[in-house]
Motif scaffolding. Structure first.
Motif, PDB file in Angstrom:
ATOM      1  N   LEU A   1      17.014 -55.574  62.061  1.00 43.72           N
ATOM      2  CA  LEU A   1      17.158 -56.120  63.404  1.00 43.72           C
ATOM      3  C   LEU A   1      15.800 -56.334  64.069  1.00 43.72           C
ATOM      4  CD1 LEU A   1      19.160 -56.909  65.659  1.00 43.72           C
ATOM      5  CD2 LEU A   1      19.131 -54.530  66.405  1.00 43.72           C
ATOM      6  N   VAL A   2      14.834 -55.491  63.725  1.00 45.47           N
ATOM      7  CA  VAL A   2      13.494 -55.593  64.313  1.00 45.47           C
ATOM      8  C   VAL A   2      12.631 -56.601  63.551  1.00 45.47           C
ATOM      9  CG1 VAL A   2      11.353 -54.347  64.770  1.00 45.47           C
ATOM     10  CG2 VAL A   2      13.561 -53.270  65.275  1.00 45.47           C
ATOM     11  N   GLN A   3      12.624 -56.518  62.224  1.00 47.55           N
ATOM     12  CA  GLN A   3      11.687 -57.313  61.433  1.00 47.55           C
ATOM     13  C   GLN A   3      12.099 -58.776  61.286  1.00 47.55           C
ATOM     14  OE1 GLN A   3      11.682 -53.998  58.288  1.00 47.55           O
ATOM     15  NE2 GLN A   3       9.715 -55.008  57.913  1.00 47.55           N
ATOM     16  N   GLY A   4      13.384 -59.013  61.021  1.00 48.58           N
ATOM     17  CA  GLY A   4      13.822 -60.373  60.746  1.00 48.58           C
ATOM     18  C   GLY A   4      13.514 -61.365  61.854  1.00 48.58           C
ATOM     19  N   PRO A   5      13.987 -61.119  63.095  1.00 43.83           N
ATOM     20  CA  PRO A   5      13.740 -62.104  64.166  1.00 43.83           C
ATOM     21  C   PRO A   5      12.269 -62.228  64.563  1.00 43.83           C
ATOM     22  CG  PRO A   5      15.590 -60.657  64.705  1.00 43.83           C
ATOM     23  CD  PRO A   5      14.904 -60.058  63.524  1.00 43.83           C
ATOM     24  N   THR A   6      11.456 -61.180  64.346  1.00 44.61           N
ATOM     25  CA  THR A   6      10.062 -61.228  64.789  1.00 44.61           C
ATOM     26  C   THR A   6       9.120 -61.822  63.742  1.00 44.61           C
ATOM     27  OG1 THR A   6       9.720 -58.957  63.994  1.00 44.61           O
ATOM     28  CG2 THR A   6      10.367 -59.239  66.292  1.00 44.61           C
ATOM     29  N   LEU A   7       9.608 -62.048  62.536  1.00 42.28           N
ATOM     30  CA  LEU A   7       8.748 -62.548  61.469  1.00 42.28           C
ATOM     31  C   LEU A   7       8.141 -63.919  61.791  1.00 42.28           C
ATOM     32  CD1 LEU A   7       7.611 -61.949  58.674  1.00 42.28           C
ATOM     33  CD2 LEU A   7       9.656 -62.984  57.688  1.00 42.28           C
ATOM     34  N   PRO A   8       8.910 -64.898  62.310  1.00 47.77           N
ATOM     35  CA  PRO A   8       8.282 -66.191  62.648  1.00 47.77           C
ATOM     36  C   PRO A   8       7.190 -66.066  63.704  1.00 47.77           C
ATOM     37  CG  PRO A   8      10.675 -66.391  62.580  1.00 47.77           C
ATOM     38  CD  PRO A   8      10.375 -64.939  62.516  1.00 47.77           C
ATOM     39  N   TYR A   9       7.382 -65.181  64.682  1.00 47.86           N
ATOM     40  CA  TYR A   9       6.382 -65.027  65.734  1.00 47.86           C
ATOM     41  C   TYR A   9       5.109 -64.374  65.195  1.00 47.86           C
ATOM     42  CZ  TYR A   9      10.450 -65.991  68.631  1.00 47.86           C
ATOM     43  OH  TYR A   9      11.562 -66.573  69.176  1.00 47.86           O
ATOM     44  N   LEU A  10       5.261 -63.420  64.276  1.00 48.66           N
ATOM     45  CA  LEU A  10       4.089 -62.813  63.664  1.00 48.66           C
ATOM     46  C   LEU A  10       3.321 -63.829  62.832  1.00 48.66           C
ATOM     47  CD1 LEU A  10       2.368 -60.333  63.047  1.00 48.66           C
ATOM     48  CD2 LEU A  10       3.918 -59.809  61.141  1.00 48.66           C
ATOM     49  N   ALA A  11       4.056 -64.661  62.085  1.00 49.34           N
ATOM     50  CA  ALA A  11       3.394 -65.707  61.294  1.00 49.34           C
ATOM     51  C   ALA A  11       2.621 -66.657  62.203  1.00 49.34           C
ATOM     52  CB  ALA A  11       4.427 -66.470  60.475  1.00 49.34           C
ATOM     53  N   LYS A  12       3.202 -66.994  63.344  1.00 45.47           N
ATOM     54  CA  LYS A  12       2.516 -67.875  64.284  1.00 45.47           C
ATOM     55  C   LYS A  12       1.289 -67.201  64.875  1.00 45.47           C
ATOM     56  CE  LYS A  12       3.377 -70.747  68.384  1.00 45.47           C
ATOM     57  NZ  LYS A  12       4.395 -71.161  69.399  1.00 45.47           N
ATOM     58  N   ALA A  13       1.409 -65.901  65.205  1.00 47.66           N
ATOM     59  CA  ALA A  13       0.278 -65.175  65.772  1.00 47.66           C
ATOM     60  C   ALA A  13      -0.867 -65.047  64.764  1.00 47.66           C
ATOM     61  CB  ALA A  13       0.725 -63.784  66.234  1.00 47.66           C
ATOM     62  N   LEU A  14      -0.532 -64.919  63.496  1.00 48.13           N
ATOM     63  CA  LEU A  14      -1.550 -64.820  62.449  1.00 48.13           C
ATOM     64  C   LEU A  14      -2.027 -66.179  61.974  1.00 48.13           C
ATOM     65  CD1 LEU A  14       0.023 -61.939  60.312  1.00 48.13           C
ATOM     66  CD2 LEU A  14      -1.953 -61.781  61.834  1.00 48.13           C
ATOM     67  N   LYS A  15      -1.479 -67.248  62.586  1.00 49.51           N
ATOM     68  CA  LYS A  15      -1.834 -68.630  62.251  1.00 49.51           C
ATOM     69  C   LYS A  15      -1.574 -68.925  60.769  1.00 49.51           C
ATOM     70  CE  LYS A  15      -5.340 -68.921  65.878  1.00 49.51           C
ATOM     71  NZ  LYS A  15      -6.768 -69.192  66.219  1.00 49.51           N
ATOM     72  N   LEU A  16      -0.395 -68.495  60.322  1.00 45.33           N
ATOM     73  CA  LEU A  16      -0.007 -68.710  58.942  1.00 45.33           C
ATOM     74  C   LEU A  16       1.141 -69.698  58.815  1.00 45.33           C
ATOM     75  CD1 LEU A  16      -0.228 -65.098  57.466  1.00 45.33           C
ATOM     76  CD2 LEU A  16      -1.803 -67.002  57.122  1.00 45.33           C
ATOM     77  N   GLY A  17       1.530 -70.344  59.908  1.00 41.37           N
ATOM     78  CA  GLY A  17       2.595 -71.334  59.830  1.00 41.37           C
ATOM     79  C   GLY A  17       2.147 -72.529  59.019  1.00 41.37           C
ATOM     80  N   ASP A  18       3.091 -73.130  58.321  1.00 43.41           N
ATOM     81  CA  ASP A  18       2.789 -74.291  57.480  1.00 43.41           C
ATOM     82  C   ASP A  18       3.699 -75.455  57.851  1.00 43.41           C
ATOM     83  OD1 ASP A  18       1.417 -75.642  55.511  1.00 43.41           O
ATOM     84  OD2 ASP A  18       2.767 -75.007  53.903  1.00 43.41           O
ATOM     85  N   SER A  19       3.956 -75.561  59.166  1.00 43.86           N
ATOM     86  CA  SER A  19       4.912 -76.572  59.616  1.00 43.86           C
ATOM     87  C   SER A  19       4.398 -77.991  59.447  1.00 43.86           C
ATOM     88  CB  SER A  19       5.254 -76.348  61.093  1.00 43.86           C
ATOM     89  OG  SER A  19       4.082 -76.392  61.886  1.00 43.86           O
ATOM     90  N   ALA A  20       3.087 -78.148  59.279  1.00 43.56           N
ATOM     91  CA  ALA A  20       2.540 -79.498  59.157  1.00 43.56           C
ATOM     92  C   ALA A  20       2.697 -80.067  57.758  1.00 43.56           C
ATOM     93  CB  ALA A  20       1.056 -79.494  59.535  1.00 43.56           C
ATOM     94  N   GLY A  21       3.090 -79.235  56.825  1.00 44.76           N
ATOM     95  CA  GLY A  21       3.233 -79.711  55.459  1.00 44.76           C
ATOM     96  C   GLY A  21       4.330 -80.741  55.334  1.00 44.76           C
ATOM     97  N   ALA A  22       4.134 -81.696  54.446  1.00 42.35           N
ATOM     98  CA  ALA A  22       5.132 -82.749  54.263  1.00 42.35           C
ATOM     99  C   ALA A  22       6.372 -82.198  53.597  1.00 42.35           C
ATOM    100  CB  ALA A  22       4.538 -83.870  53.418  1.00 42.35           C
ATOM    101  N   ALA A  23       7.517 -82.667  54.043  1.00 46.05           N
ATOM    102  CA  ALA A  23       8.775 -82.213  53.457  1.00 46.05           C
ATOM    103  C   ALA A  23       8.935 -82.797  52.061  1.00 46.05           C
ATOM    104  CB  ALA A  23       9.943 -82.637  54.348  1.00 46.05           C
ATOM    105  N   ASP A  24       9.465 -81.989  51.160  1.00 48.62           N
ATOM    106  CA  ASP A  24       9.651 -82.434  49.789  1.00 48.62           C
ATOM    107  C   ASP A  24      10.898 -83.313  49.703  1.00 48.62           C
ATOM    108  OD1 ASP A  24       9.174 -82.746  47.150  1.00 48.62           O
ATOM    109  OD2 ASP A  24       9.862 -80.748  46.544  1.00 48.62           O
ATOM    110  N   LEU A  25      10.894 -84.188  48.724  1.00 45.15           N
ATOM    111  CA  LEU A  25      12.034 -85.074  48.522  1.00 45.15           C
ATOM    112  C   LEU A  25      13.167 -84.332  47.835  1.00 45.15           C
ATOM    113  CD1 LEU A  25      10.204 -88.227  47.120  1.00 45.15           C
ATOM    114  CD2 LEU A  25      11.033 -87.899  49.441  1.00 45.15           C
ATOM    115  N   GLY A  26      14.390 -84.768  48.116  1.00 40.42           N
ATOM    116  CA  GLY A  26      15.527 -84.297  47.347  1.00 40.42           C
ATOM    117  C   GLY A  26      15.852 -85.311  46.274  1.00 40.42           C
TER     118      GLY A  26
END
Length: 559
Positions: free
Chosen positions: A363-388
């Motif tokens: 309950l503590v770790q799961g919801p906070t994981l995206p925010y920690l990744a953002k705080a550590l500047k580890l998000g990779d949202s700019a990456g191009a989406a892969d084709l299906g």
């Protein structure tokens, strides 16, 4: 009753996706709600049945996770994941057991069992959370591989600590773990490669049989590994990973079927575990579970990551995220039923502590994981989406029909069909856009949301998919600017197009594009056995195309 529970669980996924809560908590809550102290008042205390069903569900979950694991992402992460799953587990067990003994007052056997049980990261929790969070591929690869690998050594340790009599010496346990991992890996890889070879070369009469065959092969890997006294869990994960990366026919359908079975397995497993627990007995073990969880999360897991990843020189930001992302789920709770089946003293208290620990810290770790990744500047949202890309074999035509979906964020958006520069022997034959289909031309601009049908002959099928994925990741200049798959698609900047031959065997060939004018079409021989085409005329240099050659009437000659 069971169908109603299943429908409620499916609806709970929607709540989970909106609230950010891991779905496993909602499934556990459903089980508790219909259990002994809940509204259903269903009495259930069969730990042995829970263990058997839990193992079966874990096999399906590992198979689904393996099918969705990309080899290109996990390959660089394998050494780190293996060390985390072996040396890291030992570090975690030691520190957590010491905390449970000295801070909570558990005797050493109980403390060691808890330390081993909670040292396993849960595949279902990791797969479900990480694939929603855009993270660097190395972080995702290490965490996914670790969750697939570390079940084997943990199961061996829990069984050893829960057996009657004295525990084996440490070097005996290390030898057992190494042997079972080696056997499981060998069996899993062998079954995976043999199964993928068979599915590629045997055309099944119905497309719906492929997903069933894939899951049957995965379960066979688990059974073969267990019979060989190896790790069945490692075998099923590796076999599924081989199958998932083998470019099998109807691959998206295979993964979709496995994902559906994985959801059913998760729902059944978590609801059953919720039924097994007695809520009013958890009150006395709440704070001991919180203390042990603090030791595990704040001390044991960070030390496990630090010691294991020291030789790999991974940045501290990624290590911090991996420390927080060691998610626990159903696997520790299932493993906590082993001492209950073995009737070890204090086994019910062990189960309650593990249950509370998993619920609270998920309950503590799961919801906070995206925010920690953002705080550590580890998000990779700019990456191009892969084709299906889905492939259907055309057995009698010696070719393949590739179905390509262009997702939002793909760099194929805005690329013309001509700029794809597909290998000779491949062509885009149909585009589906806004529920309408049309045959594209060379200047047709592709858009996000489009679905393409690409026909490729056998020799260029893999090269065609590589090229499509490269353009999806790097755009139309993929290959020239070091993007995409890194392979140069053509040797010049010219593009060459071909129209398919007519029913009489004649073909028209358009010359190279460039600053000059296109040459006239050549004159192939009449249809028959390998006719010799005539040479194209040269341009007259005036900007006008030369006259086309006449249709050849000579007899076909041998090349």
């Amino acid at each position: 009753m069971s169908s109603l529970v299943l429908l409620i669980a499916v609806a709970a996924v929607r709540i989970s996706s909106r609230s950010g809560l891991p779905s496993l908590l909602l499934y556990l809550g459903i089980g508790v709600a219909i259990g002994q102290d809940g509204i259903g008042n269903v009495a259930f205390d069969n730990a042995e049945l829970t263990q058997v069903i839990g193992y079966a569900a874990l096999v399906v979950i590992l198979a689904e996770g393996g099918l969705g694991t990309k080899w290109k992402e996990i390959k660089p992460a394998l050494p780190a994941a293996v060390v985390l799953s072996t040396l890291g587990v030992a570090v975690s067990v030691g520190i957590t057991a010491a905390g449970a003994h000295y801070l909570v007052g558990l005797e050493w056997r109980q403390a060691l069992i808890i330390g081993a049980v909670v040292s396993s990261t849960d595949a279902a929790a990791v797969f479900s959370v990480l694939r929603k969070v855009p993270l660097p591929s190395r972080v995702t690869g290490v965490l996914e591989a670790e969750s697939g690998f570390n079940d084997a050594p943990v199961v061996i340790l829990v069984v050893a600590f829960s057996s009657a009599g004295p525990v084996d010496d440490w070097y005996v346990l290390v030898g057992k773990i190494a042997l079972e991992l080696a056997i499981g890996a060998a069996v899993g890889l062998a079954v995976g490669f043999v199964g993928s070879y068979g599915l590629k070369h045997v055309a099944l009469p119905a497309s719906g049989l492929y997903p069933i065959a894939v899951m049957a092969i995965a379960v066979t890997a688990y059974a073969a590994g267990a019979i060989a006294h190896g790790s069945g869990f490692l075998a099923v994960y590796l076999a599924s990973m081989v199958l998932g990366n083998a470019k099998l026919p109807h691959a998206p359908a295979n993964r979709g079927f496995a994902e559906g079975l994985g959801w059913i397995a998760q729902i059944g497993m978590f609801v059953l575990l919720g039924l097994l627990v007695t809520p009013h007995e958890l009150v006395n073990d709440f704070w001991p579970a919180v203390v042990i969880g603090l030791v595990l999360t704040m001390v044991a897991r960070p030390m496990e990551v630090l010691v294991s990843l020291l030789p790999f020189r991974i940045p501290w930001q990624e290590q911090a995220l991996m420390s927080w992302a060691g998610l626990r789920g159903a696997v520790p709770i299932i493993l906590a039923t082993i001492p209950m089946v073995g009737q070890i003293d204090g086994s019910e208290r062990i189960f309650n502590i593990v249950f509370v620990l998993v619920v609270v810290y998920t309950l503590v770790q799961g919801p906070t994981l995206p925010y920690l990744a953002k705080a550590l500047k580890l998000g990779d949202s700019a990456g191009a989406a892969d084709l299906g890309v889905e492939s259907a074999p055309l057995e009698r035509l010696r070719g393949h029909l590739l179905s390509v979906a262009i997702p939002p964020g793909s760099r194929m958006h805005g690329v013309e069909v001509a700029e794809l520069r597909l290998p000779a022997g491949a062509a885009v034959t149909l585009v589906v856009r806004d529920d309408a289909s049309f045959v594209p031309g060379p200047a047709t601009v592709l858009r996000k949301g489009d679905e393409l049908l690409v026909v490729a002959t056998d020799p260029v099928r893999d090269a065609t998919e590589r090229r499509l994925r490269a353009v999806g990741q790097g755009g139309k200049l993929a290959g020239w600017l070091g993007t995409g798959d890194g392979r140069k698609a053509v040797t010049t900047t010219a593009t060459r197009f071909h129209r398919p031959a007519s029913v009489t065997g004649k073909a028209e060939d358009i010359g190279k594009s460039g600053t000059g004018t296109p040459g006239a079409s050549g004159t192939p021989g009449t249809s028959g056995a390998s006719g010799t085409p005539g040479k194209p005329r040269k341009t007259d240099g005036t900007g006008k195309s030369g006259k086309p050659g006449k249709t050849g009437s000579q007899e076909p000659t041998d090349p």
